[in-house]
Design a protein around this motif. Structure first.
Motif, PDB file in Angstrom:
ATOM      1  N   LEU A 288      -2.979  15.259 -11.047  1.00 34.44           N
ATOM      2  CA  LEU A 288      -1.842  15.009 -10.171  1.00 34.44           C
ATOM      3  C   LEU A 288      -1.732  16.079  -9.086  1.00 34.44           C
ATOM      4  CD1 LEU A 288       0.790  13.817 -12.798  1.00 34.44           C
ATOM      5  CD2 LEU A 288      -0.109  12.443 -10.906  1.00 34.44           C
ATOM      6  N   ARG A 289      -1.997  17.334  -9.442  1.00 33.30           N
ATOM      7  CA  ARG A 289      -1.946  18.398  -8.436  1.00 33.30           C
ATOM      8  C   ARG A 289      -3.011  18.179  -7.368  1.00 33.30           C
ATOM      9  NH1 ARG A 289       1.711  22.078  -9.479  1.00 33.30           N
ATOM     10  NH2 ARG A 289       2.284  22.558 -11.637  1.00 33.30           N
ATOM     11  N   ARG A 290      -4.201  17.814  -7.805  1.00 27.54           N
ATOM     12  CA  ARG A 290      -5.278  17.560  -6.856  1.00 27.54           C
ATOM     13  C   ARG A 290      -4.927  16.377  -5.949  1.00 27.54           C
ATOM     14  NH1 ARG A 290     -10.468  16.020  -9.865  1.00 27.54           N
ATOM     15  NH2 ARG A 290     -10.142  18.130 -10.715  1.00 27.54           N
ATOM     16  N   HIS A 291      -4.338  15.355  -6.551  1.00 26.74           N
ATOM     17  CA  HIS A 291      -3.959  14.166  -5.780  1.00 26.74           C
ATOM     18  C   HIS A 291      -2.893  14.497  -4.739  1.00 26.74           C
ATOM     19  CE1 HIS A 291      -2.551  10.165  -4.778  1.00 26.74           C
ATOM     20  NE2 HIS A 291      -1.398  10.367  -5.383  1.00 26.74           N
ATOM     21  N   LEU A 292      -1.849  15.217  -5.142  1.00 24.92           N
ATOM     22  CA  LEU A 292      -0.736  15.490  -4.238  1.00 24.92           C
ATOM     23  C   LEU A 292      -1.094  16.499  -3.162  1.00 24.92           C
ATOM     24  CD1 LEU A 292       2.248  15.595  -6.774  1.00 24.92           C
ATOM     25  CD2 LEU A 292       1.686  13.771  -5.167  1.00 24.92           C
ATOM     26  N   HIS A 293      -2.093  17.334  -3.407  1.00 24.99           N
ATOM     27  CA  HIS A 293      -2.470  18.370  -2.433  1.00 24.99           C
ATOM     28  C   HIS A 293      -2.847  17.754  -1.091  1.00 24.99           C
ATOM     29  CE1 HIS A 293      -5.181  21.327  -0.471  1.00 24.99           C
ATOM     30  NE2 HIS A 293      -4.288  22.193  -0.941  1.00 24.99           N
ATOM     31  N   ASP A 294      -3.590  16.666  -1.127  1.00 23.59           N
ATOM     32  CA  ASP A 294      -4.049  16.031   0.114  1.00 23.59           C
ATOM     33  C   ASP A 294      -3.365  14.691   0.385  1.00 23.59           C
ATOM     34  OD1 ASP A 294      -5.974  18.103   0.546  1.00 23.59           O
ATOM     35  OD2 ASP A 294      -7.290  17.149  -0.919  1.00 23.59           O
ATOM     36  N   TRP A 295      -2.386  14.330  -0.437  1.00 20.62           N
ATOM     37  CA  TRP A 295      -1.741  13.023  -0.314  1.00 20.62           C
ATOM     38  C   TRP A 295      -0.649  13.088   0.745  1.00 20.62           C
ATOM     39  CZ3 TRP A 295      -3.091   8.361  -1.270  1.00 20.62           C
ATOM     40  CH2 TRP A 295      -2.196   7.326  -1.493  1.00 20.62           C
ATOM     41  N   PRO A 296      -0.676  12.253   1.786  1.00 18.52           N
ATOM     42  CA  PRO A 296       0.280  12.379   2.897  1.00 18.52           C
ATOM     43  C   PRO A 296       1.608  11.663   2.675  1.00 18.52           C
ATOM     44  CG  PRO A 296      -1.342  10.697   3.431  1.00 18.52           C
ATOM     45  CD  PRO A 296      -1.732  11.255   2.086  1.00 18.52           C
ATOM     46  N   HIS A 297       1.744  10.931   1.572  1.00 26.35           N
ATOM     47  CA  HIS A 297       2.914  10.074   1.402  1.00 26.35           C
ATOM     48  C   HIS A 297       3.882  10.651   0.365  1.00 26.35           C
ATOM     49  CE1 HIS A 297       0.511   7.339   3.718  1.00 26.35           C
ATOM     50  NE2 HIS A 297      -0.394   7.220   2.758  1.00 26.35           N
ATOM     51  N   ASP A 298       5.148  10.232   0.461  1.00 29.61           N
ATOM     52  CA  ASP A 298       6.158  10.655  -0.513  1.00 29.61           C
ATOM     53  C   ASP A 298       6.016   9.905  -1.827  1.00 29.61           C
ATOM     54  OD1 ASP A 298       7.325  12.546   1.149  1.00 29.61           O
ATOM     55  OD2 ASP A 298       8.725  11.101   2.019  1.00 29.61           O
ATOM     56  N   ILE A 299       5.621   8.626  -1.762  1.00 30.94           N
ATOM     57  CA  ILE A 299       5.434   7.828  -2.973  1.00 30.94           C
ATOM     58  C   ILE A 299       4.093   8.208  -3.590  1.00 30.94           C
ATOM     59  CG2 ILE A 299       5.336   5.497  -3.936  1.00 30.94           C
ATOM     60  CD1 ILE A 299       8.051   6.364  -2.721  1.00 30.94           C
ATOM     61  N   VAL A 300       4.127   8.669  -4.827  1.00 32.22           N
ATOM     62  CA  VAL A 300       2.936   9.235  -5.456  1.00 32.22           C
ATOM     63  C   VAL A 300       1.817   8.207  -5.570  1.00 32.22           C
ATOM     64  CG1 VAL A 300       2.034  10.323  -7.553  1.00 32.22           C
ATOM     65  CG2 VAL A 300       4.302  10.941  -6.688  1.00 32.22           C
ATOM     66  N   PHE A 301       2.168   6.987  -5.962  1.00 34.80           N
ATOM     67  CA  PHE A 301       1.168   5.937  -6.131  1.00 34.80           C
ATOM     68  C   PHE A 301       1.402   4.826  -5.102  1.00 34.80           C
ATOM     69  CE2 PHE A 301       1.859   7.637 -10.523  1.00 34.80           C
ATOM     70  CZ  PHE A 301       0.656   8.329 -10.611  1.00 34.80           C
ATOM     71  N   ALA A 302       1.456   5.212  -3.837  1.00 36.85           N
ATOM     72  CA  ALA A 302       1.772   4.257  -2.783  1.00 36.85           C
ATOM     73  C   ALA A 302       0.639   3.277  -2.569  1.00 36.85           C
ATOM     74  CB  ALA A 302       2.079   5.004  -1.484  1.00 36.85           C
ATOM     75  N   ALA A 303       1.003   2.145  -1.997  1.00 33.37           N
ATOM     76  CA  ALA A 303       0.008   1.156  -1.566  1.00 33.37           C
ATOM     77  C   ALA A 303      -0.685   1.661  -0.310  1.00 33.37           C
ATOM     78  CB  ALA A 303       0.698  -0.180  -1.298  1.00 33.37           C
ATOM     79  N   PRO A 304      -1.800   1.052   0.078  1.00 32.09           N
ATOM     80  CA  PRO A 304      -2.431   1.434   1.341  1.00 32.09           C
ATOM     81  C   PRO A 304      -1.418   1.352   2.485  1.00 32.09           C
ATOM     82  CG  PRO A 304      -3.885  -0.004   0.111  1.00 32.09           C
ATOM     83  CD  PRO A 304      -2.589   0.025  -0.642  1.00 32.09           C
ATOM     84  N   GLY A 305      -1.320   2.427   3.236  1.00 30.74           N
ATOM     85  CA  GLY A 305      -0.328   2.490   4.303  1.00 30.74           C
ATOM     86  C   GLY A 305       0.865   3.337   3.935  1.00 30.74           C
ATOM     87  N   GLY A 306       1.004   3.663   2.638  1.00 28.89           N
ATOM     88  CA  GLY A 306       2.064   4.573   2.221  1.00 28.89           C
ATOM     89  C   GLY A 306       3.330   3.924   1.714  1.00 28.89           C
ATOM     90  N   GLY A 307       3.432   2.602   1.787  1.00 33.38           N
ATOM     91  CA  GLY A 307       4.636   1.929   1.304  1.00 33.38           C
ATOM     92  C   GLY A 307       4.542   1.551  -0.157  1.00 33.38           C
ATOM     93  N   TYR A 308       5.538   0.789  -0.597  1.00 34.99           N
ATOM     94  CA  TYR A 308       5.554   0.339  -1.984  1.00 34.99           C
ATOM     95  C   TYR A 308       4.593  -0.829  -2.169  1.00 34.99           C
ATOM     96  CZ  TYR A 308       9.929   2.980  -2.168  1.00 34.99           C
ATOM     97  OH  TYR A 308      10.869   3.965  -2.096  1.00 34.99           O
ATOM     98  N   TRP A 309       4.045  -0.930  -3.349  1.00 30.06           N
ATOM     99  CA  TRP A 309       3.191  -2.057  -3.688  1.00 30.06           C
ATOM    100  C   TRP A 309       4.015  -3.331  -3.786  1.00 30.06           C
ATOM    101  CZ3 TRP A 309      -1.920  -2.850  -3.991  1.00 30.06           C
ATOM    102  CH2 TRP A 309      -2.768  -1.736  -4.077  1.00 30.06           C
ATOM    103  N   TRP A 310       3.469  -4.427  -3.258  1.00 27.88           N
ATOM    104  CA  TRP A 310       3.997  -5.735  -3.610  1.00 27.88           C
ATOM    105  C   TRP A 310       3.503  -6.070  -5.010  1.00 27.88           C
ATOM    106  CZ3 TRP A 310       7.360  -8.665  -0.765  1.00 27.88           C
ATOM    107  CH2 TRP A 310       7.595  -8.260   0.543  1.00 27.88           C
ATOM    108  N   ARG A 311       4.360  -6.628  -5.821  1.00 28.77           N
ATOM    109  CA  ARG A 311       3.987  -6.898  -7.213  1.00 28.77           C
ATOM    110  C   ARG A 311       2.724  -7.751  -7.312  1.00 28.77           C
ATOM    111  NH1 ARG A 311       7.501  -6.193 -11.530  1.00 28.77           N
ATOM    112  NH2 ARG A 311       9.457  -5.162 -11.022  1.00 28.77           N
TER     113      ARG A 311
END
Length: 419
Positions: A288-311
């Motif tokens: 998780l630390r490695r992921h968040l270090h370079d992750w540009p979005h607030d949502i940790v597991f965001a969909a492509p583009g940074g938004g929420y996933w559609w179900r």
């Protein structure tokens, strides 16, 4: 004092000699109420005296309210409720699609179990939907009792039986199909990549609900639990399911005109106990630390583009990874899609949450801690008397870490995602 009066029948606009009796009685507010249709004066007066006795005893139910159409009261009941948005959507769809077409104009007092059961047996939807509809009707009628529209809910406590056989899809008959061995989870995570695969891995080892995973914000990720322990301090990283915005929700809302629009955003988690801090084992903390270090979005597991996933989009992504996919030849503007062999057909995110609880049982996590980490209420008096300790927490973390490391060895891997 209740009394009775004659009501003459009218035929072709002319009064006849035939009549029935109408009861007149004093209502709680001092006005006169009436109820027609009695064959004799004695029955009319007796009924009126019973109503006045109920008024004096405080148990009076206004007959006019009990005649209110079910559809009218259902709308009042829905407006008085404050459940989560998706629950409102589900109830609204059950009412509009199944219940109201049959019961909308039926007076509350005329709804009987005999008629409801016969209606339920005639429904062609899934049995689970039928039971949900009957359960919702019973809750609404209980509300009618509480609102002093009915004396009793005739549906309360009744069990729906005798539904016709339904054709169902392939069912999970093997107990093992409800949970995924660690090696399966790691293979699925590698196939889905460092972002989507990390969501799968985290669900299996932390026990997220899908809406909790899709709504996880970086501000609630890798916080620190700190407790006095053994003359010092026990610390471990945690993921927090926030009590106010701990779950992503996607559902339809309806305005006063019945127009439907979609809501997608954060809301409180499923239950108060769902708001919790989940202890994170060392291997997941590192990922998780490695992921968040370079992750540009607030949502940790965001969909492509940074938004929420559609179900539906996430379901397709998981199905392709777990069930396998067919190759798609490359075309102008689209790369070739390589085939995938099945890893665990039918595996769902709910199964991965089951997997987490299965892991906890396998490594001997104390029940009071297992219930807490899953966001469940520990039942009985033990739920009041027993409390979690740092030693319990450390045992759980060590056990989950050992499961992960053993799975890596069994697969012959050094890392889930190769650098």
């Amino acid at each position: 004092m209740a009394y009775a009066e004659k009501v003459y029948k009218v035929r072709n606009g002319k009064q006849t000699k035939q009549y029935t009796w109408r009861c007149r009685y004093k209502k709680p507010d001092g006005t006169w109420g009436s109820e027609p249709g009695f064959p004799t004066k004695v029955l009319a007066e007796k009924w009126g005296e019973e109503q006045e006795a109920k008024v004096r005893a405080g148990s009076y139910i206004d007959p006019d309210l009990s005649k209110k159409p079910f559809g009218v009261f259902a709308k009042e009941w829905m407006a008085a409720q404050r459940p989560r948005g998706r629950t409102v959507m589900n109830r609204t769809e059950r009412l509009n699609r199944h219940i109201l077409p049959r019961w909308q104009h039926t007076p509350l007092r005329d709804i009987t179990w005999f008629d409801v059961e016969a209606w339920a047996r005639s429904m062609t939807c899934a049995h689970s939907t039928t039971r949900d509809c009957v359960s919702l009707m019973s809750r609404i009628l209980t509300g009618a009792v509480d609102a002093r529209h009915l004396q009793v809910n005739l549906l309360y406590g009744r069990r729906l039986t005798g539904l016709p056989a339904e054709t169902q899809g392939k069912q999970k008959t093997d107990d093992e199909s409800m949970w995924a061995p660690p090696e399966v989870v790691l293979r699925l995570a590698r196939r889905m990549g460092p972002v989507n695969g990390l969501l799968v891995l985290s669900t299996a080892f932390l026990g997220f609900r899908l809406e909790e995973a899709h709504g996880l914000h970086r501000r609630n990720t890798l916080l620190v639990r700190s407790q006095p322990h053994d003359g010092g301090t026990f610390t471990c990283p945690v993921v927090r399911i926030d009590k106010n915005e701990g779950a992503f929700a996607q559902y339809f809302t309806y305005d006063e005109d019945g127009k439907r629009k979609i809501f997608r955003g954060l809301e409180p988690p499923k239950t108060p106990l769902s708001a919790r801090d989940i202890d994170v084992p060392p291997f997941l903390e590192k990922m998780l630390r490695r992921h968040l270090h370079d992750w540009p979005h607030d949502i940790v597991f965001a969909a492509p583009g940074g938004g929420y996933w559609w179900r539906q989009a996430w379901t397709i992504k998981l199905r392709q990874a777990a069930d396998g996919r067919q190759p798609v030849p490359g075309t102008r503007g689209a790369a070739r899609v390589e085939p995938w062999d099945p890893i665990m057909p039918g595996l769902t995110m709910r199964d991965l949450r089951h997997t987490h609880d299965t892991y906890q049982a396998q490594i001997g996590v104390k029940p009071v801690l297992a219930f807490e980490q899953a966001g469940h209420r520990y039942p009985g008096i033990k739920g009041t008397y027993q409390h979690t300790t740092p030693d319990m927490r450390q045992e759980r973390l060590d056990g989950l870490q050992a499961l992960y490391e053993r799975a890596l060895r069994n697969l012959g891997w050094d890392e889930v995602w190769e650098s």
